[in-house]
Design an enzyme around this catalytic site. Structure first.
Site, PDB file in Angstrom:
ATOM      1  CG  ASP A  47      -0.265  -0.156   2.535  1.00 40.53           C
ATOM      2  OD1 ASP A  47       0.969  -0.207   2.556  1.00 40.53           O
ATOM      3  OD2 ASP A  47      -0.971  -0.241   3.565  1.00 40.53           O
ATOM      4  CG  HIS A  72      -1.517   4.769   9.497  1.00 41.99           C
ATOM      5  ND1 HIS A  72      -2.032   4.332  10.689  1.00 41.99           N
ATOM      6  CD2 HIS A  72      -2.574   4.893   8.635  1.00 41.99           C
ATOM      7  CE1 HIS A  72      -3.359   4.196  10.568  1.00 41.99           C
ATOM      8  NE2 HIS A  72      -3.699   4.536   9.339  1.00 41.99           N
ATOM      9  CG  ASP A  92     -11.179   6.184   7.746  1.00 45.68           C
ATOM     10  OD1 ASP A  92     -11.529   6.907   8.703  1.00 45.68           O
ATOM     11  OD2 ASP A  92     -10.027   5.725   7.639  1.00 45.68           O
TER      12      ASP A  92
END
Length: 379
Positions: free
Chosen positions: A146, A188, A312
């Protein structure tokens, strides 16, 4: 007859209880509506006192964002909606274009070896990803899956962080302002490791900039995924209060964020994790989460606020934790933070239904500028 009379009396009691419950719900709704009106009035007063809003975006960062593996067009959609609704023309809003962080800015948090590798992926770079040696190095730093690298990655990282650092600097120079960087919120990324679509942690470098002037920062993270990178960076300090509301089901990324993770050393109890189950609703968020935030703010007495506003958690998000939130929760959270009358930095984050994310961030931008309602049709 006596038995029938008792049945009637019991029935009357049940009806009375039901009516009392209905009245109670009505009273609670009226109180909630009155509280919202009070907060909205306070927000209007704050904005009418000429609180300046700074929005950090630009054509270059939008173009670079389109090179990502996810939400390729989200940034452009947000900018387009803001312009279509005429929000960019509001006197209180100033748009600041394409700010760039330096190597040294990023080196405040990220390791030299990691940044040196990122630097090899500039616009026009010809790195061969077929080279086994390079692949092994990429894996070491999380630049796979990712977070797969691409030509232009270095410029993208510098501009994402540059927007947040500049927004933080603006809060130092203009303490009464609100600054927004929807491209930021990459919570992150670790010191030397990319993960979760995050290559550099603009949140951390932004907070480090704020700490050069402010003594105490509260970072509120309402992204549905736990901000492990931000938590790790400030786990041992009492100058930053990190508060996260996130999904924490088994197997849900990144897996961190349990209640027991609450800081160490001087930072003990300065990390607060609030795992939330599937099915989270607006009612719960507004009635439980926001009052909890107000309590934390009262106790911590922060000088400046950072909000990671990933959306999200909206119903139907393809990578979310199956929450059922709408724009109501996110807007109400922002309203509350504005009512605290502290310098406020708003960042983006997750949001993998591009259309929903663009709509909500546009609505929040309008809200901060004093526009409570937007037209139902776009010009």
């Amino acid at each position: 007859m006596k038995r029938k009379r008792e049945e009637n009396e019991n029935g009357d009691d049940e009806n009375d209880n039901e009516q009392n419950e209905v009245n109670k719900n009505k009273d609670e709704k009226i109180i909630e509506e009155e509280n919202i009106l009070k907060v909205n009035k306070k927000i209007s007063n704050i904005i009418s006192d000429q609180r300046q809003i700074f929005l950090f975006t630009g054509q270059k960062i939008c173009k670079l964002s389109s090179l990502l593996s996810v939400h390729k067009y989200r940034a452009s959609m947000v900018d387009s909606l803001i312009q279509a609704y005429g929000i960019h023309k509001k006197p209180c809003l100033k748009v600041i274009s394409d700010q760039t962080a330096t190597y040294n800015n990023l080196n405040e948090f990220h390791s030299t070896s990691y940044l040196n590798l990122l630097q090899t992926f500039t616009i026009g770079s010809t790195n061969s990803l077929d080279d086994v040696t390079i692949i092994d190095e990429l894996k070491e730093y999380g630049l796979i899956d990712d977070c797969y690298p691409f030509p232009g990655l270095w410029e993208y990282c510098c501009m994402v962080a540059g927007g947040t650092i500049s927004a933080a600097q603006m809060l130092i120079e203009n303490p009464k302002s609100v600054t927004i960087n929807w491209h930021g919120g990459r919570h992150h990324a670790k010191k030397d490791f990319a993960t979760g679509f995050c290559f550099v942690n603009d949140v951390v470098v932004g907070i480090l900039k704020l700490l050069t002037f402010y003594s105490r920062v509260i970072c509120i993270d309402i992204d549905a995924h736990h901000g492990d990178g931000v938590q790790d960076a400030f786990f041992f300090t009492d100058r930053v209060m990190y508060v996260s509301f996130h999904g924490h089901e088994k197997g849900f990324f990144p897996g961190s964020g349990s209640v027991e993770e609450n800081g160490k050393g001087r930072g003990k109890k300065y990390t607060i994790n609030f795992p939330l189950a599937q099915g989270l609703s607006d009612d719960f968020f507004c009635s439980r989460v926001i009052p909890f935030l107000n309590q934390i703010h009262t106790n911590f007495q922060s000088e400046v606020i950072v909000l990671i506003c990933g959306v999200d958690g909206v119903a139907g998000d393809p990578l979310g934790p199956s929450w059922n939130l709408t724009d109501k929760s996110y807007c109400e959270c922002v309203r509350q933070l504005i009512s605290w009358e502290k310098p406020l930095l708003i960042l983006g984050g997750g949001g993998y239904n591009e259309s929903n994310t663009a709509r909500i961030w546009t609505k929040i931008t309008a809200l901060v500028c004093g526009m409570e309602e937007l037209p139902t049709s776009i010009p």
